[in-house]
Design a protein around this motif. Sequence first.
Motif, PDB file in Angstrom:
ATOM      1  N   ALA A 103       0.836  -1.207   0.000  1.00 52.19           N
ATOM      2  CA  ALA A 103       0.000   0.000   0.000  1.00 52.19           C
ATOM      3  C   ALA A 103       0.874   1.262   0.000  1.00 52.19           C
ATOM      4  CB  ALA A 103      -0.940  -0.004   1.199  1.00 52.19           C
ATOM      5  N   LYS A 104       2.003   1.205   0.691  1.00 52.93           N
ATOM      6  CA  LYS A 104       2.907   2.355   0.700  1.00 52.93           C
ATOM      7  C   LYS A 104       3.459   2.619  -0.699  1.00 52.93           C
ATOM      8  CE  LYS A 104       7.047   4.333   2.739  1.00 52.93           C
ATOM      9  NZ  LYS A 104       8.085   4.211   3.740  1.00 52.93           N
ATOM     10  N   ASP A 106       2.043   1.610  -3.614  1.00 46.38           N
ATOM     11  CA  ASP A 106       0.962   1.842  -4.578  1.00 46.38           C
ATOM     12  C   ASP A 106       0.353   3.227  -4.360  1.00 46.38           C
ATOM     13  OD1 ASP A 106      -1.025   1.601  -6.474  1.00 46.38           O
ATOM     14  OD2 ASP A 106      -2.245   0.230  -5.281  1.00 46.38           O
ATOM     15  N   ARG A 107       1.103   4.237  -4.740  1.00 49.41           N
ATOM     16  CA  ARG A 107       0.690   5.625  -4.497  1.00 49.41           C
ATOM     17  C   ARG A 107      -0.627   5.973  -5.185  1.00 49.41           C
ATOM     18  NH1 ARG A 107       3.761   9.046  -1.289  1.00 49.41           N
ATOM     19  NH2 ARG A 107       3.474  10.686  -2.814  1.00 49.41           N
ATOM     20  N   SER A 108      -0.878   5.374  -6.345  1.00 48.69           N
ATOM     21  CA  SER A 108      -2.108   5.687  -7.081  1.00 48.69           C
ATOM     22  C   SER A 108      -3.315   4.954  -6.509  1.00 48.69           C
ATOM     23  CB  SER A 108      -1.943   5.333  -8.560  1.00 48.69           C
ATOM     24  OG  SER A 108      -1.755   3.931  -8.701  1.00 48.69           O
ATOM     25  N   GLY A 109      -3.069   3.907  -5.722  1.00 41.95           N
ATOM     26  CA  GLY A 109      -4.158   3.145  -5.116  1.00 41.95           C
ATOM     27  C   GLY A 109      -4.916   2.267  -6.089  1.00 41.95           C
ATOM     28  N   ASP A 110      -4.326   1.984  -7.261  1.00 41.23           N
ATOM     29  CA  ASP A 110      -5.031   1.182  -8.266  1.00 41.23           C
ATOM     30  C   ASP A 110      -4.740  -0.314  -8.177  1.00 41.23           C
ATOM     31  OD1 ASP A 110      -2.437   1.131  -9.213  1.00 41.23           O
ATOM     32  OD2 ASP A 110      -2.914   1.907 -11.209  1.00 41.23           O
ATOM     33  N   ASP A 117       4.566   5.050  -9.555  1.00 43.65           N
ATOM     34  CA  ASP A 117       4.294   4.944  -8.121  1.00 43.65           C
ATOM     35  C   ASP A 117       5.594   5.020  -7.322  1.00 43.65           C
ATOM     36  OD1 ASP A 117       1.414   4.536  -8.053  1.00 43.65           O
ATOM     37  OD2 ASP A 117       1.779   2.531  -8.846  1.00 43.65           O
TER      38      ASP A 117
END
Length: 189
Positions: A103-104, A106-110, A117
């Motif tokens: 999660a850290k 995956d900056r875009s959250g996709d 990212d």
Amino acid sequence: MDAVDTIVEKLRAQCVARGSSGIQGLARFFRRLDRDRSRSLDAEEFRRGLAELGLLLGEAEAQAVCQRWDRDGSGMLDLEEFLRALRPPMSQAREAVIAAAFAKLDRSGDGVVTVEDLRGVYSGRAHPKVRSGEWTEDEALRCFLDGFDSSDKDGQVTLAEFQDYYSGLSTSVDTDQEFVAIVTSAWRL
């Protein structure tokens, strides 16, 4: 538990008894046996390879294992799927810290980590090849990303691929506490 599950448990126990190099060493060995780079072995190659390592299976057992992980009906064992199944399952604590690290990144959250990212989280400027001018910073980040990517190296790492990477590492770390500390420190969680 069926016969193939029993065989896999037997192989897993033999690998774990070999310590940190057990399953990872088996993976490297299988990749060397895979001369045509198909990421698969037939039952006899599989059996002979295991025998070279002192892990003994009969012909029928080797055939049964190959059939279980034969993706396309060719009679060949898919090495990646087999090695994934061979790894012991991870605890919830290990899975949770891996998810937090992903999660850290995956900056875009996709649900997919890309060079874009990574650029928001890490810098590749200090990499020796970037400093020498041989690579760009994006090339250094891509090389870093490829370490977590599956064998197809598409420049995108999914949570499943990230978990798969850490699943291999997890087998060499004895306690959840130690594993969580390693991942937490590595990713500065």
